[in-house]
Design an enzyme around this catalytic site. Structure first.
Site, PDB file in Angstrom:
ATOM      1  N   ASP A   1      -4.601  -1.542   1.607  1.00 44.15           N
ATOM      2  CA  ASP A   1      -5.910  -2.749   1.529  1.00 44.15           C
ATOM      3  C   ASP A   1      -7.213  -2.223   1.985  1.00 44.15           C
ATOM      4  OD1 ASP A   1      -3.970  -4.241  -0.057  1.00 44.15           O
ATOM      5  OD2 ASP A   1      -3.976  -5.265   1.457  1.00 44.15           O
TER       6      ASP A   1
ATOM      7  N   ASN B   1       1.717   3.816   4.750  1.00 46.03           N
ATOM      8  CA  ASN B   1       2.699   2.922   5.447  1.00 46.03           C
ATOM      9  C   ASN B   1       4.068   3.145   5.402  1.00 46.03           C
ATOM     10  OD1 ASN B   1       3.477   1.665   2.561  1.00 46.03           O
ATOM     11  ND2 ASN B   1       0.748   1.427   2.878  1.00 46.03           N
TER      12      ASN B   1
ATOM     13  N   LYS C   1      -0.351 -14.945  -5.330  1.00 52.13           N
ATOM     14  CA  LYS C   1      -0.398 -13.376  -5.970  1.00 52.13           C
ATOM     15  C   LYS C   1      -0.191 -13.082  -7.032  1.00 52.13           C
ATOM     16  CE  LYS C   1       0.202 -11.494  -1.604  1.00 52.13           C
ATOM     17  NZ  LYS C   1       1.336 -10.314  -0.529  1.00 52.13           N
TER      18      LYS C   1
ATOM     19  N   LYS D   1      -3.366 -12.942  -9.503  1.00 50.05           N
ATOM     20  CA  LYS D   1      -3.895 -11.113  -9.827  1.00 50.05           C
ATOM     21  C   LYS D   1      -3.226 -11.609 -11.279  1.00 50.05           C
ATOM     22  CE  LYS D   1      -2.257  -8.940  -5.431  1.00 50.05           C
ATOM     23  NZ  LYS D   1      -2.657  -7.626  -5.109  1.00 50.05           N
TER      24      LYS D   1
ATOM     25  N   PHE E   1       4.777  -6.764  -6.728  1.00 49.02           N
ATOM     26  CA  PHE E   1       5.304  -6.709  -6.357  1.00 49.02           C
ATOM     27  C   PHE E   1       4.777  -7.103  -5.029  1.00 49.02           C
ATOM     28  CE2 PHE E   1      10.010  -3.991  -5.732  1.00 49.02           C
ATOM     29  CZ  PHE E   1       9.574  -4.755  -7.194  1.00 49.02           C
TER      30      PHE E   1
ATOM     31  N   LYS F   1     -12.305  17.701  12.177  1.00 50.35           N
ATOM     32  CA  LYS F   1     -11.500  16.915  13.205  1.00 50.35           C
ATOM     33  C   LYS F   1     -12.196  16.269  14.134  1.00 50.35           C
ATOM     34  CE  LYS F   1      -7.701  17.485  16.035  1.00 50.35           C
ATOM     35  NZ  LYS F   1      -6.867  18.585  18.131  1.00 50.35           N
TER      36      LYS F   1
HETATM   37  N1  CTP Z   1      -1.380  -4.141  -5.102  1.00 50.80           N
HETATM   38  C1  CTP Z   1      -2.655  -3.103  -5.554  1.00 50.80           C
HETATM   39  N2  CTP Z   1      -3.751  -2.750  -5.074  1.00 50.80           N
HETATM   40  C2  CTP Z   1      -3.796  -2.861  -3.749  1.00 50.80           C
HETATM   41  C3  CTP Z   1      -3.068  -3.725  -2.770  1.00 50.80           C
HETATM   42  C4  CTP Z   1      -1.930  -4.165  -3.826  1.00 50.80           C
HETATM   43  O1  CTP Z   1      -2.545  -2.537  -6.982  1.00 50.80           O
HETATM   44  N3  CTP Z   1      -5.069  -2.626  -3.552  1.00 50.80           N
HETATM   45  C5  CTP Z   1       0.013  -4.354  -5.468  1.00 50.80           C
HETATM   46  C6  CTP Z   1       0.734  -3.879  -4.903  1.00 50.80           C
HETATM   47  O2  CTP Z   1       0.763  -2.167  -6.162  1.00 50.80           O
HETATM   48  C7  CTP Z   1       1.370  -4.931  -5.842  1.00 50.80           C
HETATM   49  C8  CTP Z   1       0.517  -6.424  -5.293  1.00 50.80           C
HETATM   50  O3  CTP Z   1      -0.304  -6.457  -5.004  1.00 50.80           O
HETATM   51  O4  CTP Z   1       1.951  -4.386  -6.576  1.00 50.80           O
HETATM   52  C9  CTP Z   1       0.649  -7.433  -4.061  1.00 50.80           C
HETATM   53  O5  CTP Z   1       0.292  -5.615  -2.966  1.00 50.80           O
HETATM   54  P1  CTP Z   1       0.804  -6.311  -0.989  1.00 50.80           P
HETATM   55  O6  CTP Z   1       0.856  -5.014  -0.571  1.00 50.80           O
HETATM   56  O7  CTP Z   1       2.325  -7.048  -1.407  1.00 50.80           O
HETATM   57  O8  CTP Z   1      -0.326  -7.776  -1.344  1.00 50.80           O
HETATM   58  P2  CTP Z   1      -1.933  -7.355  -1.576  1.00 50.80           P
HETATM   59  O9  CTP Z   1      -2.705  -7.703  -2.516  1.00 50.80           O
HETATM   60  O10 CTP Z   1      -2.733  -6.017  -1.131  1.00 50.80           O
HETATM   61  O11 CTP Z   1      -2.036  -8.897  -0.355  1.00 50.80           O
HETATM   62  P3  CTP Z   1      -1.474  -9.013   1.611  1.00 50.80           P
HETATM   63  O12 CTP Z   1      -1.443  -7.878   1.774  1.00 50.80           O
HETATM   64  O13 CTP Z   1      -2.779  -9.900   2.181  1.00 50.80           O
HETATM   65  O14 CTP Z   1      -0.394  -9.197   1.720  1.00 50.80           O
END
Ligand code: CTP
Length: 409
Positions: A277, A208, A341, A345, A327, A287
């Site tokens: 995610d 990303n 969130k 969490k 975040f 490959k």
């Molecule tokens: N995070 C994490 N582990 C994951 C995904 C996210 O620890 N597998 C943490 C990130 O480091 C951040 C927070 O969760 O502090 C939110 O991450 P974000 O990408 O905004 O949200 P997601 O929970 O992944 O939800 P979505 O992508 O659906 O918005």
């Protein structure tokens, strides 16, 4: 970096690295410090006072008798300053300062100074390693003078070895570390930063747009404020902040292992990383070859690291009252998504970013955040540098920690 409004005297002595002092001064001024420059007569051979005057807007002192009026600058400057930094510091200057010799403006100012002193030696390796220079530096270190170790590499004299003036950015970081309040001393803080990358085959991966800037700014600020910081970082192109232990990881699974491993011995976790995610269901050892039709990639879910440590924190029995900061990177419904969130969490605080803006979120120098708290309330600071946002996040997280532990502010 916490240098706004700080008064700093930069002392420039006669070495080739004096040209780097101009960049140092420029960076300090950019950090909104009040900077004045004093030069030795020999430094004038390498850099001109006009350069420093233009950068600081202040008179540069180099001739005690020709320039001083009744203002007693040689006494006042070192007493009014928060810090005097000598960059570059020659062997001759170090010898004079260690032995209390005061035969020009700069050395006289040093004897009268009450500010903290930072010396950045830069010279030929043999001069640096000479027993006289080493014992002079020992004397100064014993007196509480901060000494920044010179770097190694090519030297102006054509040799290579220790003796290079560190890069101006590194000196500014050291300056900020010396000047910072140490309100996080004794704390262990985990910061995660950057993207994760999820491999498909030996040459491809999914990732990303996170660059790691926000997380690195937090780790650097926490270290300057005295915390022992472990920065668990996905791949980035950022120099590691001073005094921070870096653990490099690549995938979300690797990040999870590192976070879980460090979690039991920490007081705070700040999860600025953009964790993928999902990951490809299978890693192909060879490959992947192009086929005749389209490709559908099967993905499986990665563990939610933050949610996992959120439930660990809820069950903690050691009374450490860990603070969890997450975040939320959002493109829409910022507050609602962030609040959900925060709750799901088990966080104490969440920092919400609208990543669709040009001046906030990924790959920017500034950030516009909203901070939401478990106990309720939203704080909406104005657009700030990521360094200032980092300081603010640490202020709030530390206030939460102290409140949880019943400590006074
Ligand atoms: N995070 C994490 N582990 C994951 C995904 C996210 O620890 N597998 C943490 C990130 O480091 C951040 C927070 O969760 O502090 C939110 O991450 P974000 O990408 O905004 O949200 P997601 O929970 O992944 O939800 P979505 O992508 O659906 O918005």
């Amino acid at each position: 970096m916490g240098l706004r409004g700080k008064s700093i005297v930069v002392g420039v002595t006669g070495g080739i690295a004096a040209y780097k002092a101009a960049e140092l001064v420029r960076l300090l001024v950019r950090q909104e410090a009040f900077v004045r420059v004093a030069m030795t007569a020999n430094a004038l051979h390498f850099a001109g006072p006009v350069t420093f005057e233009a950068l600081t807007g202040q008179k540069v002192m180099y001739d005690m008798y020709g320039q001083e009026g009744t203002a007693m600058e040689h006494i006042r400057w070192g007493q009014e300053a928060d810090l005097v930094v000598i960059a570059p510091a020659t062997a001759n200057f170090i010898a004079k300062y260690a032995n209390g010799i005061a035969d020009d403006f700069l050395t006289t100012m040093m004897l009268a100074a009450s500010a903290r002193i930072l010396i950045c030696p830069a010279m030929n390796t043999k001069m640096l390693l000479h027993p006289a220079t080493r014992s002079n530096m020992d004397i100064l270190a014993k007196r509480g003078v901060y000494i920044m170790a010179p770097g190694e590499g090519e030297l102006a004299c054509g040799t290579s070895g220790a003796g290079r003036l560190p890069e101006p950015e590194e000196i500014v970081e050291f300056v900020a570390t010396v000047i910072s309040k140490k309100d996080l001393e004794g704390l262990k803080i985990i910061v995660t930063a950057g993207p994760t990358i999820e491999p498909i085959d030996p040459v491809r991966f999914i990732t990303n747009r996170s660059t790691g800037k926000m997380g690195y700014a937090i780790a650097g600020a926490a270290a300057r404020r005295g915390a022992a910081v472990t920065l668990i970082s996905g791949p980035t192109n950022i120099r590691s902040p001073l005094g921070v232990e870096i653990r490099s990881v690549r995938s979300a699974l690797e990040m999870r292992s590192a976070v879980i491993e460090c979690f039991s011995d920490c007081d705070m976790v700040i999860k600025a990383a953009a964790v993928s995610d999902y990951r490809p269901a299978r890693f192909l050892e060879e490959k992947m070859k192009k086929g005749p039709g389209d490709l559908v990639l099967e993905m499986v879910k990665n563990p939610d690291i933050l949610a996992e440590i959120g439930s660990l924190a809820e069950r903690e029995t050691d009374g450490r009252k860990r603070v969890l900061v997450g975040f939320a990177a959002e493109t829409h419904d910022l507050i609602e998504n962030a609040r959900s969130k925060l709750n799901s969490k088990g966080l104490d605080m969440i920092v919400a970013n609208d990543v669709s803006r040009k001046d906030a979120g990924f790959a920017t120098e500034t950030n516009l955040v909203k901070m939401l708290f478990r106990e309720g309330g939203i704080e909406e600071p104005p657009l700030m540098s990521k360094t200032d946002v980092a300081e603010l996040i640490l202020d709030r997280a530390e206030a939460i920690r102290r409140k949880k532990l019943g400590l006074s502010r």
